[in-house]
Design an enzyme around this catalytic site. Structure first.
Site, short mmCIF file in Angstrom:
data_model
loop_
_atom_site.label_atom_id
_atom_site.label_comp_id
_atom_site.label_asym_id
_atom_site.label_seq_id
_atom_site.Cartn_x
_atom_site.Cartn_y
_atom_site.Cartn_z
N LEU A 10 81.28 21.66 3.05
CA LEU A 10 81.35 22.42 1.80
C LEU A 10 80.00 22.55 1.11
CD1 LEU A 10 84.70 20.89 0.46
CD2 LEU A 10 84.40 23.06 1.69
N ARG A 33 82.06 15.72 4.52
CA ARG A 33 81.71 14.34 4.88
C ARG A 33 81.52 13.48 3.63
NH1 ARG A 33 76.19 13.37 8.09
NH2 ARG A 33 75.46 14.49 6.25
N SER A 34 80.65 13.95 2.72
CA SER A 34 80.53 13.22 1.45
C SER A 34 81.50 13.84 0.47
CB SER A 34 79.11 13.28 0.90
OG SER A 34 78.32 14.18 1.61
N ASN A 102 75.76 28.98 12.47
CA ASN A 102 74.91 29.81 13.33
C ASN A 102 74.66 29.11 14.66
OD1 ASN A 102 74.33 32.28 12.14
ND2 ASN A 102 72.76 31.40 10.81
N SER A 128 77.93 36.87 8.66
CA SER A 128 76.67 37.35 8.08
C SER A 128 76.88 37.80 6.64
CB SER A 128 76.11 38.53 8.87
OG SER A 128 74.92 38.97 8.24
N GLY A 129 75.83 37.65 5.86
CA GLY A 129 75.89 38.09 4.48
C GLY A 129 75.42 37.02 3.52
N GLY A 130 75.04 35.89 4.09
CA GLY A 130 74.49 34.81 3.27
C GLY A 130 75.52 34.25 2.32
N LYS A 182 76.44 38.08 16.73
CA LYS A 182 75.78 37.64 15.49
C LYS A 182 74.29 37.41 15.75
CE LYS A 182 75.05 36.05 11.29
NZ LYS A 182 74.21 34.93 11.22
N HIS A 185 72.65 40.73 16.02
CA HIS A 185 72.57 41.23 14.64
C HIS A 185 71.33 40.67 13.96
CE1 HIS A 185 73.05 40.33 10.36
NE2 HIS A 185 73.75 41.44 10.24
N ASN A 186 71.11 39.37 14.08
CA ASN A 186 69.95 38.76 13.44
C ASN A 186 68.64 39.26 14.06
OD1 ASN A 186 71.94 37.28 12.14
ND2 ASN A 186 70.76 35.38 12.17
N GLU A 189 67.93 42.47 12.61
CA GLU A 189 67.44 42.21 11.24
C GLU A 189 65.93 41.90 11.26
OE1 GLU A 189 70.00 39.28 9.22
OE2 GLU A 189 68.19 38.29 8.53
P1 NDP Z 1 73.86 23.26 5.86
O1 NDP Z 1 73.46 23.92 7.12
O2 NDP Z 1 72.78 22.83 4.94
O3 NDP Z 1 74.76 21.99 6.22
C1 NDP Z 1 75.21 21.11 5.22
C2 NDP Z 1 76.63 20.73 5.49
O4 NDP Z 1 76.73 20.10 6.80
C3 NDP Z 1 77.12 19.72 4.50
O5 NDP Z 1 78.47 19.98 4.23
C4 NDP Z 1 76.94 18.41 5.26
O6 NDP Z 1 77.75 17.37 4.78
C5 NDP Z 1 77.36 18.83 6.62
N1 NDP Z 1 76.91 17.93 7.67
C6 NDP Z 1 75.65 17.78 8.16
N2 NDP Z 1 75.63 16.88 9.14
C7 NDP Z 1 76.89 16.43 9.29
C8 NDP Z 1 77.50 15.49 10.15
N3 NDP Z 1 76.79 14.83 11.08
N4 NDP Z 1 78.83 15.27 10.02
C9 NDP Z 1 79.55 15.93 9.10
N5 NDP Z 1 79.02 16.84 8.26
C10 NDP Z 1 77.71 17.09 8.35
O7 NDP Z 1 74.93 24.15 5.06
P2 NDP Z 1 74.98 25.71 4.80
O8 NDP Z 1 76.19 25.92 3.96
O9 NDP Z 1 73.69 26.24 4.36
O10 NDP Z 1 75.26 26.32 6.25
C11 NDP Z 1 76.39 25.98 7.02
C12 NDP Z 1 76.31 26.73 8.34
O11 NDP Z 1 76.26 28.11 8.08
C13 NDP Z 1 75.07 26.43 9.19
O12 NDP Z 1 75.42 26.43 10.54
C14 NDP Z 1 74.13 27.56 8.91
O13 NDP Z 1 73.27 27.86 9.99
C15 NDP Z 1 75.08 28.68 8.64
N6 NDP Z 1 74.54 29.60 7.64
C16 NDP Z 1 74.84 30.86 7.72
C17 NDP Z 1 74.36 31.75 6.82
C18 NDP Z 1 74.79 33.10 6.95
O14 NDP Z 1 74.30 33.99 6.26
N7 NDP Z 1 75.72 33.33 7.82
C19 NDP Z 1 73.49 31.42 5.71
C20 NDP Z 1 73.27 30.05 5.67
C21 NDP Z 1 73.78 29.21 6.61
P3 NDP Z 1 77.23 16.40 3.59
O15 NDP Z 1 77.49 17.15 2.32
O16 NDP Z 1 78.07 15.19 3.74
O17 NDP Z 1 75.77 16.16 3.84
#
Ligand code: NDP
Length: 476
Positions: A10, A33-34, A102, A128-130, A182, A185-186, A189
């Site tokens: 989350l 997780r947290s 991703n 996609s869309g951030g 995807k 797509h990137n 981009e």
């Molecule tokens: P992050 O990539 O920063 O990941 C943070 C989340 O991962 C937190 O919920 C964290 O939990 C959890 N996490 C990390 N390690 C573990 C683990 N070992 N076990 C359980 N949970 C873990 O979050 P984002 O929201 O930025 O992105 C999520 C995904 O979406 C990524 O794969 C990213 O590449 C993709 N993404 C896609 C975008 C898009 O436009 N489509 C834009 C941004 C991201 P905790 O809170 O406990 O640390």
């Protein structure tokens, strides 16, 4: 009641996807997780819909209706595997694990195979869309089995962006297909942004204009064929003034472009598939060049950093030339990207409909653009199109802009202003349409040093010439 879908992870993306689902009337189990993140989500946004918070993964899984659908939205790579490993023992046959991060499509193929062996569905899904897209309507590219889409499709289509009433979500194809498109797509981009940056650079040099004035030009372009999200935000960024210095914002930003890796993946995959995606590759390498600060400084010291004049006599014509060059190069980059989608689909047996990809990229995602309608029309008219470039609409667009394109590329080369994506796209266009390429000489050289053989223009078969002997030719 139980939750129709769950989201674990989350951070910004997962939280926003969960809220989007809840706002659309779905009951959403949430877990992180947290657990603070879970509590914060429910405290801040609990009134937007029905959330079922789970402190532990066990509690979370138990709150889901069967077959369970669990979105994993955590850091790509190791963390995704770690979460899947924890989740799988808690699931039962027919349950669906959806990775919306991703991921590299090869990882998705591996995970899908492993979960399929356990009777579970694994759906690698490109989103996609951030941050904003995740909340208000992203473009969604789910892979995985048809059965899993029967459950997920209605939910994903409901939360996706809509264009003319059509959802920006479609079942892309099996296993890694969603994450593959995807990735492309990137890559597109990357190319789009590099082309925009080159256009800005040339306008700035040629017109001796301020960033804000160039922002106005992009705003005008956004009224025509180039209309797109990226052109729109280009105008916004160029018109922005740095509050601290009063300078144009672009002038205070360090000129070293970073990357998270999807451009690189796209190029690596294109090399494996043998698809010349020169636009995406130039864009990816251009970011690398920008980041090599020490080499840039050394070269500037050695060669000087001054550039010549673009010799603009007619400002309006110059602006139109740059616009036409941008559009033609963009058509090349998209044509190449769609070639890669088609090649990947053939290689992995995905059965991807390229027109459907153009349809779901029209809204929600970063490359959303008016001209994607034209791409869909082109594939509707001819599903076996050899290249988007030769579809009547795009052929006309490129042909009518080709003089402008050549003027811009030659002027930039004469002045010493790098325009790698403009110039390599033009070279690609010229190479594709050339009747004879010097590849014939390359084949001769390969046969000379390595007896690699060659084919002839006048009869079938492969041949070898005795280069170190009497130069006679033998069939190979
Ligand atoms: P992050 O990539 O920063 O990941 C943070 C989340 O991962 C937190 O919920 C964290 O939990 C959890 N996490 C990390 N390690 C573990 C683990 N070992 N076990 C359980 N949970 C873990 O979050 P984002 O929201 O930025 O992105 C999520 C995904 O979406 C990524 O794969 C990213 O590449 C993709 N993404 C896609 C975008 C898009 O436009 N489509 C834009 C941004 C991201 P905790 O809170 O406990 O640390």
């Amino acid at each position: 009641g139980k939750a129709q879908i769950g989201v674990t992870g989350l951070a910004v993306m997962g939280r926003n996807l969960a809220r989007n689902l809840a706002r659309n009337g779905f009951t959403v189990a949430v877990h992180n997780r947290s657990p603070e993140r879970t509590r914060t989500l429910v405290a801040d946004h609990g009134d937007e819909g029905t959330f079922i918070p789970g402190e532990t993964l066990e509690e979370f899984v138990a709150s889901l209706e069967r077959p369970r659908a669990v979105i994993v939205m955590v850091k790509a790579g190791g963390p995704t595997d770690a979460v899947i490993d924890e989740l799988v023992p808690l699931l039962e046959e027919g349950d669906i694990v959806i990775d919306c991060g991703n991921a590299h499509f090869a990882d998705t193929r591996r995970r899908e195979e492993a979960l399929r062996a356990k009777g579970l569905h694994f759906v690698g899904t490109g989103v996609s869309g951030g941050e904003e897209g995740a909340l208000l309507g992203p473009s969604i590219m789910p892979g995985g089995s048809k059965e899993s889409y029967a459950k997920l499709g209605p939910m994903f289509e409901a939360i996706s962006a809509k264009v003319d009433g059509t959802a920006c979500c479609v079942h892309v194809g099996p296993d890694g297909a969603g994450h593959f498109v995807k990735m492309v797509h990137n890559g597109i981009e990357y190319a789009d942004m590099q082309l925009i940056a080159e256009a800005y650079d040339l306008l700035r040099e040629g017109l001796n204009a301020t960033p804000a004035e160039i922002g106005e030009i992009f705003e005008t372009w956004n009224q025509g064929d180039l209309e797109s999200f990226l052109i729109e935000i280009t105008a916004q960024v160029l018109k922005h003034t740095d509050a601290e210095t009063g300078k144009g914002f672009v002038d205070i930003v360090l000129d070293q472009a970073e990357q998270k890796g999807t451009g690189r993946w796209t190029v690596q995959s294109a090399l494996d598939l043998g698809v010349p995606i020169t636009g995406i590759a130039e864009a990816t390498f251009a970011r690398s060049i920008s980041g090599h600060a020490d080499q840039r400084a050394a070269a500037a010291r050695t060669f000087g950093s001054s550039v010549g004049s673009l010799e603009v006599t007619d400002r309006e014509q110059f602006i139109e030339d740059v616009r036409a060059a941008l559009y033609a190069s963009k058509v090349v980059a998209y044509a190449q990207g769609f070639d890669q989608v088609i090649a990947g689909s053939e290689e992995y047996g995905w059965g991807i409909d390229p027109g459907a990809m153009a349809t779901i990229w029209r809204g929600g995602c970063i490359i959303r653009a008016r001209f994607l309608n034209r791409i869909r029309e082109a594939y509707d008219a001819d599903p076996k199109l050899p290249s988007l470039l030769v579809a009547p609409y795009f052929a006309e667009a490129v042909q009518s802009g080709v003089d402008s394109w050549r003027r811009v590329v030659s002027a930039s080369a004469s002045a010493g202003i790098p325009a790698p994506a403009f110039s390599s796209s033009l070279a690609y266009y010229d190479a594709l349409r050339r009747d004879r390429l010097p590849a014939a000489l390359i084949q001769g050289l390969r046969d000379n040093f390595g007896a690699h053989t060659y084919r002839r223009t006048d009869r079938d078969g492969s041949f070898h010439t005795q280069w170190s002997g009497d130069k006679s030719e033998t069939p190979a």
